[in-house]
Design an enzyme around this catalytic site. Structure first.
Site, short mmCIF file in Angstrom:
data_model
loop_
_atom_site.label_atom_id
_atom_site.label_comp_id
_atom_site.label_asym_id
_atom_site.label_seq_id
_atom_site.Cartn_x
_atom_site.Cartn_y
_atom_site.Cartn_z
N LYS A 1 0.85 -1.02 -0.10
CA LYS A 1 -0.23 0.04 0.03
C LYS A 1 0.90 1.20 -0.05
CE LYS A 1 -3.18 -2.25 3.33
NZ LYS A 1 -4.29 -2.19 4.17
N TYR B 1 -12.26 -2.58 -2.13
CA TYR B 1 -12.54 -3.04 -0.86
C TYR B 1 -14.09 -3.01 -0.81
CZ TYR B 1 -7.71 -2.53 1.31
OH TYR B 1 -6.55 -2.59 1.69
N ASN C 1 -1.01 -0.30 7.73
CA ASN C 1 -0.54 -1.64 8.04
C ASN C 1 0.22 -2.11 6.69
OD1 ASN C 1 -2.93 -2.25 6.39
ND2 ASN C 1 -3.73 -3.59 8.11
N HIS D 1 -1.50 -5.67 1.71
CA HIS D 1 -2.69 -6.07 1.46
C HIS D 1 -2.60 -7.55 0.76
CE1 HIS D 1 -6.77 -7.29 0.31
NE2 HIS D 1 -6.28 -7.92 -0.89
N GLU E 1 -9.71 -10.60 -7.03
CA GLU E 1 -8.71 -9.39 -6.93
C GLU E 1 -7.71 -9.41 -8.15
OE1 GLU E 1 -9.31 -8.78 -2.30
OE2 GLU E 1 -7.48 -9.71 -2.83
N1 UDP Z 1 -8.68 -1.10 8.47
C1 UDP Z 1 -8.78 -0.04 9.21
N2 UDP Z 1 -9.39 -0.11 10.57
C2 UDP Z 1 -10.07 -1.08 10.97
C3 UDP Z 1 -9.98 -2.40 10.09
C4 UDP Z 1 -9.53 -2.44 8.93
O1 UDP Z 1 -8.46 0.88 8.84
O2 UDP Z 1 -10.80 -1.12 12.00
C5 UDP Z 1 -8.19 -1.21 7.17
C6 UDP Z 1 -6.76 -2.01 7.41
O3 UDP Z 1 -5.76 -1.08 6.49
C7 UDP Z 1 -7.07 -3.23 6.62
C8 UDP Z 1 -7.96 -2.84 5.57
O4 UDP Z 1 -8.99 -1.89 6.27
O5 UDP Z 1 -5.67 -3.83 6.25
C9 UDP Z 1 -8.70 -4.07 5.16
O6 UDP Z 1 -9.65 -4.51 6.23
P1 UDP Z 1 -9.61 -6.17 6.26
O7 UDP Z 1 -10.39 -6.44 7.46
O8 UDP Z 1 -9.72 -6.80 4.97
O9 UDP Z 1 -7.96 -6.56 6.90
P2 UDP Z 1 -6.82 -7.19 6.00
O10 UDP Z 1 -7.41 -8.37 5.21
O11 UDP Z 1 -5.87 -6.20 5.25
O12 UDP Z 1 -6.02 -7.93 7.31
MG MG Z 2 -9.03 -8.17 3.67
#
Ligand code: UDP
Ligand code: MG
Length: 159
Positions: free
Chosen positions: A20, A60, A123, A126, A137
């Protein structure tokens, strides 16, 4: 030969991984790529892309009801992203293991987020969370001809 390649493509597991904008800005591209590469997964597509906000919303779409959705899509479209397809046995699930938990505070040391990130909104990486999302995706970010099929000519235990 073509049939052989098609059979190979059909059976090989692939996942979509993106560094990212925060990971790119912090100079972590090589660090992240190297963790997948050293594990033994195969990089079959990679590009630099600045997604539009609409594209980020598509990526997303599952999260559109969540309060952080708008900020997340703004952030994903704020600068260059490294979009990749990695291939290998178990790469979808193991890729998630290499990445670590969504919240870096809960990611184990030794994982990408555990070692390199602090807050959930930044974080750095992805990864697809299952076979269906991986397929969707990859199709969203890449054209079929962008995915390369090849064998390593110099053997180091990888096929
Ligand atoms: N995210 C956030 N706040 C939250 C949960 C998720 O900003 O409370 C963001 C975070 O960058 C995350 C992305 O949304 O990587 C997508 O969320 P997901 O639950 O799909 O997590 P991932 O698959 O990336 O671990
Ligand atoms: Mg995810």
């Amino acid at each position: 030969m073509l049939q052989e390649q098609e059979a190979h493509a059909a059976q090989m597991e692939q996942t979509f991984i993106a560094i990212k904008p925060d990971g790119v800005q912090r100079g972590l591209i090589s660090e992240i790529v190297s963790r997948f590469e050293r594990k033994g997964f195969k990089l079959v597509a990679i590009k630099v892309v600045v997604p539009s906000k609409e594209f980020a919303q598509k990526h997303y779409h599952d999260l559109k009801e969540r309060p952080f959705f708008n900020g997340l899509c703004d952030f994903l479209s704020s600068g260059p992203v490294i979009a990749m397809v990695w291939e290998g046995e178990g790469v979808i699930k193991y890729g998630r293991k290499l990445i670590g938990a969504t919240d870096p505070q809960k990611s184990e040391p030794g994982t990408i987020r555990g070692d390199l990130a602090v807050v959930v909104g930044r974080n750095i990486i992805h990864g697809s969370d299952g076979p269906e999302t991986a397929k969707d995706e990859i199709n969203l970010w890449f054209k079929p001809e962008d995915l390369h099929q090849f064998r390593y000519l110099i053997k180091s235990g990888m096929s």
